[in-house]
Design a protein around this motif. Structure first.
Motif, PDB file in Angstrom:
ATOM      1  N   TYR A 142       1.089   3.164   1.712  1.00  4.37           N
ATOM      2  CA  TYR A 142       0.856   2.623   0.363  1.00  4.37           C
ATOM      3  C   TYR A 142      -0.176   1.514   0.481  1.00  4.37           C
ATOM      4  O   TYR A 142       0.065   0.503   1.135  1.00  4.37           O
ATOM      5  CB  TYR A 142       2.180   2.101  -0.182  1.00  4.37           C
ATOM      6  N   ASN A 175      -1.381  10.257  -3.423  1.00  2.00           N
ATOM      7  CA  ASN A 175      -2.454   9.863  -4.347  1.00  2.00           C
ATOM      8  C   ASN A 175      -1.927   9.292  -5.659  1.00  2.00           C
ATOM      9  O   ASN A 175      -2.731   8.983  -6.544  1.00  2.00           O
ATOM     10  CB  ASN A 175      -3.401  11.030  -4.646  1.00  2.00           C
ATOM     11  N   HIS A 176      -0.622   9.126  -5.809  1.00  2.00           N
ATOM     12  CA  HIS A 176      -0.096   8.498  -7.019  1.00  2.00           C
ATOM     13  C   HIS A 176      -0.363   6.989  -6.962  1.00  2.00           C
ATOM     14  O   HIS A 176      -0.354   6.383  -5.898  1.00  2.00           O
ATOM     15  CB  HIS A 176       1.408   8.746  -7.141  1.00  2.00           C
ATOM     16  N   ARG A 177      -0.560   6.421  -8.136  1.00  2.00           N
ATOM     17  CA  ARG A 177      -0.853   4.987  -8.244  1.00  2.00           C
ATOM     18  C   ARG A 177       0.282   4.250  -8.943  1.00  2.00           C
ATOM     19  O   ARG A 177       1.037   4.829  -9.713  1.00  2.00           O
ATOM     20  CB  ARG A 177      -2.159   4.753  -9.005  1.00  2.00           C
ATOM     21  N   VAL A 187      -1.829   6.684  -0.177  1.00  2.00           N
ATOM     22  CA  VAL A 187      -2.999   7.349   0.406  1.00  2.00           C
ATOM     23  C   VAL A 187      -2.613   8.410   1.430  1.00  2.00           C
ATOM     24  O   VAL A 187      -3.447   9.227   1.827  1.00  2.00           O
ATOM     25  CB  VAL A 187      -3.939   6.314   1.055  1.00  2.00           C
ATOM     26  N   ILE A 208      -6.145  10.019 -12.470  1.00  3.16           N
ATOM     27  CA  ILE A 208      -5.200   9.200 -11.710  1.00  3.16           C
ATOM     28  C   ILE A 208      -3.795   9.751 -11.917  1.00  3.16           C
ATOM     29  O   ILE A 208      -3.361   9.970 -13.053  1.00  3.16           O
ATOM     30  CB  ILE A 208      -5.263   7.725 -12.161  1.00  3.16           C
ATOM     31  N   ALA A 253      -3.593  -3.099  -7.720  1.00  3.15           N
ATOM     32  CA  ALA A 253      -2.767  -1.915  -7.942  1.00  3.15           C
ATOM     33  C   ALA A 253      -2.533  -1.231  -6.599  1.00  3.15           C
ATOM     34  O   ALA A 253      -3.212  -1.519  -5.608  1.00  3.15           O
ATOM     35  CB  ALA A 253      -3.461  -0.967  -8.918  1.00  3.15           C
ATOM     36  N   GLY A 254      -1.535  -0.333  -6.550  1.00  2.00           N
ATOM     37  CA  GLY A 254      -1.220   0.341  -5.297  1.00  2.00           C
ATOM     38  C   GLY A 254      -1.424   1.834  -5.408  1.00  2.00           C
ATOM     39  O   GLY A 254      -1.299   2.424  -6.493  1.00  2.00           O
ATOM     40  N   GLN A 255      -1.739   2.467  -4.273  1.00  2.00           N
ATOM     41  CA  GLN A 255      -1.941   3.913  -4.245  1.00  2.00           C
ATOM     42  C   GLN A 255      -1.360   4.480  -2.956  1.00  2.00           C
ATOM     43  O   GLN A 255      -1.529   3.905  -1.877  1.00  2.00           O
ATOM     44  CB  GLN A 255      -3.430   4.265  -4.338  1.00  2.00           C
ATOM     45  N   TRP A 283       0.084   9.177 -11.776  1.00  2.00           N
ATOM     46  CA  TRP A 283       1.090   8.117 -11.787  1.00  2.00           C
ATOM     47  C   TRP A 283       2.471   8.735 -11.580  1.00  2.00           C
ATOM     48  O   TRP A 283       2.725   9.871 -11.972  1.00  2.00           O
ATOM     49  CB  TRP A 283       1.099   7.362 -13.124  1.00  2.00           C
ATOM     50  N   LEU A 319      -5.145  -1.767  -3.842  1.00  2.00           N
ATOM     51  CA  LEU A 319      -6.554  -1.630  -4.199  1.00  2.00           C
ATOM     52  C   LEU A 319      -7.141  -2.989  -4.566  1.00  2.00           C
ATOM     53  O   LEU A 319      -6.451  -4.013  -4.558  1.00  2.00           O
ATOM     54  CB  LEU A 319      -6.687  -0.636  -5.356  1.00  2.00           C
TER      55      LEU A 319
END
Length: 710
Positions: A166, A190-192, A177, A434, A173-175, A436, A169
């Motif tokens: 995780y 790839n969820h944010r 990866v 994006i 915010a978090g993503q 979510w 950014l």
């Protein structure tokens, strides 16, 4: 993991930032906690958990050494300097054994005990496994491969059903990866998650306490007893009670157990390894320690690969630049030279379109809007002051551009020196979808006084972001600035060659005028430097003859500040790029001057670790004065006036820089003098912050500020 909330938009979500999660007043019941006095005897005065049934029937008031079977004084004596916890020791209990970890907690000693589930892996086995995983990290061809391998390695180590990498950014915010999971589980790859999902105090704890585990979300917290001790700070305690909101969030998600391992890069929280399990699962202390060590290696590999990618990009841009420059030095006018290489200029910065707007003349390459649109953008850039501009969201700055976002959502504008011309690199809209974990915009009805609750839906929600292009990298913007200087130099060279042909008989006179101008500039610089040196000498003389040591100190500080200003002035007349300064070179030269003024003894103790950072000259002046104040404070307070170790570091993190001054001395200064007030004002002028922390021993001052003015 994150804690997205479903609330009405009018609610104040900053309440999450104020939750005292470091003072929960309880622990998770799988462990025990003992609170002992820090003084002689180390009597146990409080605790949490089933101590009577699992450790000792009578424990309150007994010496800690009796309960642990360890010489506490010897244990603390061998505690490495600057650390808050001892090495883990095995403690026998009633029918089970515990791993005990001792923490310093202000005026108390905190001892957390976790049950030993089985025999831990041997040191040689753990080291061999870590070495093999580290080798696979090094062989990763790119960052995404590194993330994927890390997810697999951490899942192998922990045994959890789902392990996610995780990343935070630029906007916090978090993503997710990378992910390694049981095939039966839906993916979060790839969820944010928005920045508000992880409150500020939680991020601070992730840096301080690198691992956290929740063996089961369905537990009754074990309170600290007696109740008078429920205010103790448990930041460093791994078994501390978790926020009820987070526990409910995990239940809604169908998660029975979780664990988090921090990825800290250069002292900052880069991201997390987030682990979820669909049934209760314990992460033993030895596995947590191995995971923390592996996370540190992962952070180093991330940094190495990021730096390597930036270096390769610089090399590519330099090669493209060197290929074009000879064509600019031809006998044709500069505008004609630019038109001849317009396709190369577009490709160099990976733009979809390129245009040169020079008066009524417009030349283009690639995908560009109509001439009247390009002319309007050029007028807008001039109205902003004619400074270079780079943006990946042009519509937010120039609303008229929104009608042409498909062609130019990104813009890099470069007005040329001494030319009524502007170069425009355009990037087309990149439509980004994006993912979510649930709809982040969905609201629920919350009546006044009702407690905020985590959302219950985690279905994938797609949001399309329009009006943005791919971001311009710092290396590409730097290359554009270099091109601007090269164009300026090419124009000057062409003018010189033209004048040489047209005014051959006036060559001697022109050379004399140029020489006279150069002499005049040098004379101006010489006179300014002489004036500054004269003032510095006067201050030095006054300091020597001052009857008051306080006055002498103030005069010495003024002399040091004057030296910082003088150094920048010399650089303005020496560098070809007066609008920016290599901060590392400037700091190196400034410290060299300060070594002379402070004396040879201080000079030997000052150590530098400087990364190259290009900053505007006016910001370099303020940074130089801030550094001067920090060094002066260290020389005055760190070692009682004597010389001692002083470490100065300069780092770059994205669009920000960090200036660090650390000593091994007493760890404090008065912070109330004129210099400190002036320094605070300069830090605010830079839109930065300055923080002071314990250097174990000594004081560590960290000034963080944007590289460019906000």
């Amino acid at each position: 993991m994150a804690i997205p909330l479903e609330t009405d938009p009018s609610l104040d979500l900053t309440a999450c930032d104020r939750e005292p999660i470091h003072i929960p007043g309880a622990i998770q019941p799988h462990g025990l906690l003992l609170v002992a006095e820090a003084g002689p005897g180390h009597a146990v005065i409080a605790g949490a958990g089933a101590i009577e049934a699992r450790l000792a029937t009578h424990w309150q008031g007994r010496p800690l050494a009796d309960l642990l079977g360890q010489d506490i004084q010897a244990l603390l004596h061998h505690l490495p300097g600057g650390l808050d916890a001892t090495s883990q020791i095995v403690v026998p209990g009633i029918g089970e054994s515990f791993v005990a970890t001792v923490h310093r907690g202000g005026t108390h000693l905190l001892v957390e005990l976790e049950p030993v589930a089985g025999a831990p892996a041997s040191v040689s086995t753990t080291l061999a496994w870590l070495d093999a995983v580290a080798a696979s990290f090094e062989r990763a061809a790119d960052l995404q491969t590194l993330y994927d391998r890390a997810a697999g390695a951490f899942r192998m180590l922990t045994g959890f059903d789902r392990v996610m990498i995780y990343r935070f950014l630029d906007d916090d915010a978090g993503q997710v990866v990378a992910e390694d999971r049981d095939p039966s589980l839906a993916t979060f790859r790839n969820h944010r998650f928005p920045a508000s999902d992880i409150p500020r105090q939680a991020r601070a704890l992730y840096v301080r306490n690198r691992t956290r585990t929740i063996p089961t979300v369905d537990y009754d917290p074990a309170p600290l007893r007696p109740a008078a001790f429920d205010h103790i700070d448990l930041s460093d305690v791994a078994v501390r009670h978790v926020s009820p909101i987070h526990l409910q969030y995990l239940r809604n998600m169908g998660v029975e157990a979780s664990a988090s391992i921090s990825i800290v890069k250069d002292g900052l929280l880069w991201g997390l390894i987030a682990c979820h399990h669909n049934s209760p699962r314990v992460l033993p202390p030895d596995v947590r320690n191995t995971a923390a060590t592996l996370a540190s290696g992962l952070a180093r590999q991330i940094r190495a690969k990021e730096e390597a990618a930036a270096y390769r990009e610089r090399l590519t841009l330099r090669a493209d630049e060197d290929h074009m420059v000879p064509r600019l030095n031809s006998e044709e006018p500069l505008r004609a030279s630019i038109i001849a290489v317009k396709d190369e200029l577009r490709a160099m910065l990976h733009a979809d379109g390129f245009a040169m707007v020079a008066g009524n003349q417009i030349e283009r390459s690639g995908r560009c809007p109509d001439d009247n649109v390009l002319a309007g953008i050029a007028r807008w850039v001039r109205e902003r002051g004619g400074e270079p501009l780079a943006t990946h969201e042009l519509g937010a700055l120039f609303p008229m551009a929104r009608a042409h976002e498909t062609m130019m959502s990104g813009l890099l504008a470069l007005p040329l020196f001494d030319e009524d011309a502007i170069l425009l690199w355009l990037r087309a809209e990149t439509v980004e979808t994006i993912e979510w974990a649930g709809n982040p915009h969905k609201s629920v009805a919350v009546t006044p006084g009702e407690t905020l609750t985590p959302r219950t839906s985690f279905a994938s929600y797609s949001e399309t972001v329009r009006g943005c292009s791919q971001r311009w990298t710092l290396e590409q913007i730097e290359a554009a600035h270099r091109l601007r200087r090269r164009f300026h130099e090419a124009r000057q060279h062409l003018q010189v060659r033209t004048l040489n042909r047209e005014y051959a008989r006036a060559l001697s006179e022109k050379d004399a005028l140029l020489a006279q101008k150069d002499v005049l500039m040098k004379e101006v610089n010489h006179r300014v430097q002489n004036s500054l040196q004269l003032v510095a000498s006067f201050l030095r003389l006054q300091a020597k003859t001052a009857n008051s040591p306080v006055v002498a100190d103030h005069l010495a500080e003024a002399q040091a500040r004057l030296a910082a200003v003088a150094l920048v002035h010399r650089r303005l007349y020496r560098d070809d790029q007066v609008e920016s300064v290599d901060l590392a070179r400037y700091v190196d030269e400034l410290i060299a001057d300060m070594r002379t003024s402070l004396g040879a003894e201080w000079g030997r103790h000052i150590k530098l670790d400087l990364a190259p950072v290009l900053v505007p000259t006016d910001r370099a002046v303020n940074i130089g004065l801030i550094l001067t104040e920090l060094v002066i404070n260290a020389t005055k307070y760190a070692y009682g006036g004597a010389a001692g170790p002083l470490a100065i570091a300069l780092e770059q993190h994205g669009g920000k820089l960090r200036l660090i001054v650390a000593d091994d001395g007493r760890g404090k200064g008065d912070g109330e003098g004129f210099g400190s007030r002036m320094m605070d004002a300069m830090v605010q002028r830079l839109s930065g912050v300055i923080e002071y922390g314990d250097n174990h021993p000594g004081l560590r001052a960290i000034m963080t500020a944007p590289i460019d003015e906000i």
